[in-house]
Design an enzyme around this catalytic site. Sequence first.
Site, mmCIF file in Angstrom:
data_model
loop_
_atom_site.group_PDB
_atom_site.id
_atom_site.type_symbol
_atom_site.label_atom_id
_atom_site.label_comp_id
_atom_site.label_asym_id
_atom_site.label_seq_id
_atom_site.Cartn_x
_atom_site.Cartn_y
_atom_site.Cartn_z
ATOM 1 N N ARG A 1 31.890 30.671 25.934
ATOM 2 C CA ARG A 1 32.851 30.280 26.968
ATOM 3 C C ARG A 1 33.269 28.826 26.751
ATOM 4 O O ARG A 1 34.445 28.476 26.846
ATOM 5 C CB ARG A 1 32.227 30.416 28.375
ATOM 6 C CG ARG A 1 31.940 31.830 28.814
ATOM 7 C CD ARG A 1 33.207 32.614 29.063
ATOM 8 N NE ARG A 1 34.083 31.984 30.035
ATOM 9 C CZ ARG A 1 33.958 32.097 31.366
ATOM 10 N NH1 ARG A 1 33.007 32.835 31.880
ATOM 11 N NH2 ARG A 1 34.820 31.493 32.185
ATOM 12 N N ARG B 1 40.236 29.589 39.831
ATOM 13 C CA ARG B 1 39.544 30.878 40.059
ATOM 14 C C ARG B 1 39.872 31.307 41.476
ATOM 15 O O ARG B 1 39.564 30.586 42.441
ATOM 16 C CB ARG B 1 38.038 30.723 39.879
ATOM 17 C CG ARG B 1 37.258 31.901 40.440
ATOM 18 C CD ARG B 1 35.810 31.920 40.024
ATOM 19 N NE ARG B 1 35.687 32.263 38.615
ATOM 20 C CZ ARG B 1 34.560 32.679 38.042
ATOM 21 N NH1 ARG B 1 33.456 32.790 38.750
ATOM 22 N NH2 ARG B 1 34.519 32.966 36.753
ATOM 23 N N CYS C 1 29.419 39.790 30.704
ATOM 24 C CA CYS C 1 29.975 38.465 31.033
ATOM 25 C C CYS C 1 29.021 37.654 31.910
ATOM 26 O O CYS C 1 29.144 36.435 31.971
ATOM 27 C CB CYS C 1 31.336 38.616 31.689
ATOM 28 S SG CYS C 1 31.299 39.475 33.270
ATOM 29 N N ASP D 1 29.970 45.433 33.140
ATOM 30 C CA ASP D 1 30.117 44.368 34.137
ATOM 31 C C ASP D 1 29.620 44.934 35.463
ATOM 32 O O ASP D 1 29.411 46.157 35.595
ATOM 33 C CB ASP D 1 31.598 43.941 34.209
ATOM 34 C CG ASP D 1 31.838 42.755 35.134
ATOM 35 O OD1 ASP D 1 30.861 42.041 35.470
ATOM 36 O OD2 ASP D 1 33.001 42.534 35.541
ATOM 37 N N GLN E 1 37.010 34.636 29.712
ATOM 38 C CA GLN E 1 35.813 35.387 29.332
ATOM 39 C C GLN E 1 36.092 36.263 28.126
ATOM 40 O O GLN E 1 35.275 36.363 27.201
ATOM 41 C CB GLN E 1 35.354 36.260 30.516
ATOM 42 C CG GLN E 1 34.125 37.081 30.225
ATOM 43 C CD GLN E 1 32.876 36.228 30.052
ATOM 44 O OE1 GLN E 1 32.558 35.428 30.915
ATOM 45 N NE2 GLN E 1 32.169 36.379 28.944
ATOM 46 N N HIS F 1 40.404 38.185 33.603
ATOM 47 C CA HIS F 1 39.438 37.133 33.260
ATOM 48 C C HIS F 1 39.645 36.773 31.779
ATOM 49 O O HIS F 1 38.774 37.016 30.938
ATOM 50 C CB HIS F 1 38.014 37.627 33.526
ATOM 51 C CG HIS F 1 36.997 36.529 33.655
ATOM 52 N ND1 HIS F 1 37.315 35.186 33.521
ATOM 53 C CD2 HIS F 1 35.652 36.576 33.892
ATOM 54 C CE1 HIS F 1 36.211 34.470 33.680
ATOM 55 N NE2 HIS F 1 35.198 35.274 33.906
HETATM 56 N N1 NVA Z 1 33.966 41.293 37.644
HETATM 57 C C1 NVA Z 1 33.173 40.164 38.023
HETATM 58 C C2 NVA Z 1 33.121 39.167 36.929
HETATM 59 C C3 NVA Z 1 32.288 37.962 37.210
HETATM 60 C C4 NVA Z 1 32.326 36.952 36.122
HETATM 61 C C5 NVA Z 1 33.723 39.562 39.301
HETATM 62 O O1 NVA Z 1 34.964 39.455 39.415
HETATM 63 O O2 NVA Z 1 32.954 39.197 40.184
HETATM 64 N N1 CP Z 2 31.177 35.112 33.511
HETATM 65 C C1 CP Z 2 31.582 34.222 34.429
HETATM 66 O O1 CP Z 2 32.785 33.993 34.632
HETATM 67 O O2 CP Z 2 30.565 33.604 35.075
HETATM 68 P P1 CP Z 2 30.676 32.696 36.380
HETATM 69 O O3 CP Z 2 31.099 33.582 37.510
HETATM 70 O O4 CP Z 2 29.299 32.136 36.557
HETATM 71 O O5 CP Z 2 31.689 31.610 36.129
#
Ligand code: NVA
Ligand code: CP
Length: 302
Positions: free
Chosen positions: A287, A102, A259, A219, A132, A129
């Site tokens: 997930r 990540r 998500c 989101d 997800q 992502h």
């Molecule tokens: N768009 C959000 C998704 C979190 C799971 C982010 O990148 O923070």
């Molecule tokens: N939806 C998602 O990726 O959650 P986290 O940021 O908690 O991993």
Amino acid sequence: MKHLLKMSDLSTEEILDILNLADQLKYELKHGIPHNHLKGKTLGMIFQKASTRTRVSFETGMYQLGGYPLFLSSADLQIGRGEPVQDTARVLSRYLDGIMIRTFEQKEVEDLAKFGQIPIINGLTDFAHPCQVLADLMTIREVKNVFDGLKMCFIGDGNNMANSLIVGGLKVGMEVAVACPNGFHPDKQVLDFANSFDCFTLTDSPAVAAKDADVLITDVWSSMGMEDEIEMRKKAFKGYQINDEIMAVAKNDAMVMHCLPAHREEEITTKVFEAHAKEIFEEAENRLHAQKAVMVKLMADN
Ligand code: NVA
Ligand code: CP
């Protein structure tokens, strides 16, 4: 399929194969049927951003598959002190059987895949992502049984979720409508792909996108890494919310997904969130199953 870097790398058949295996692994887990497909394998999990779901579902999933997950915070790795991704990839390939990462830039994930010798899984970048969205597609199919004939609507920022949902939704045969304010559109490459489909719409009107939708998704307005833009974005995204008015123009039996984490009264009202909590938390659970399927596809010996 050698890696999971973004949805556009997957064919429709590969997506459906992952979803079918995810359904099977979910069934096996619920019925206590062992599925040690990754016995003796190790997964390194590199996190340069915060996570609840991704970390815990990958870690638990790897354990359930008989393998061993290693949590690698970038704060503790040399990568956090500037060691190049190319070198990190080549070193970790000699210890591990797979890496979930990540991070911020999509290029970093693509470089890990390019320079390493083991499968790389994108656990979220600013661009994509995919884990997800595989869980989201699994959840849609569980609730609606099919993809054909469904309209999926995304309301909000043209971010990593929007980019991945557009590609994933179109690939499995759904109509996709996206409502974003001007200046916050999805990635250009994603839009070029999407515009080759008659069943894709990009609009600045949430009501237009939500009209007769079967699936409504939103989101956060400010993703991780955009902390300096929060106040500006609160103004720019006002009205880009899933609320009673939006639900009224969607189909009566429309499902709602998020998500998570969710910001109540920003991108979704508490009322709509709680009315659809069953779907949203099933999505979160999925997930685990979808990622286990991805790991088996990428890392199992057979
Ligand atoms: N768009 C959000 C998704 C979190 C799971 C982010 O990148 O923070
Ligand atoms: N939806 C998602 O990726 O959650 P986290 O940021 O908690 O991993």
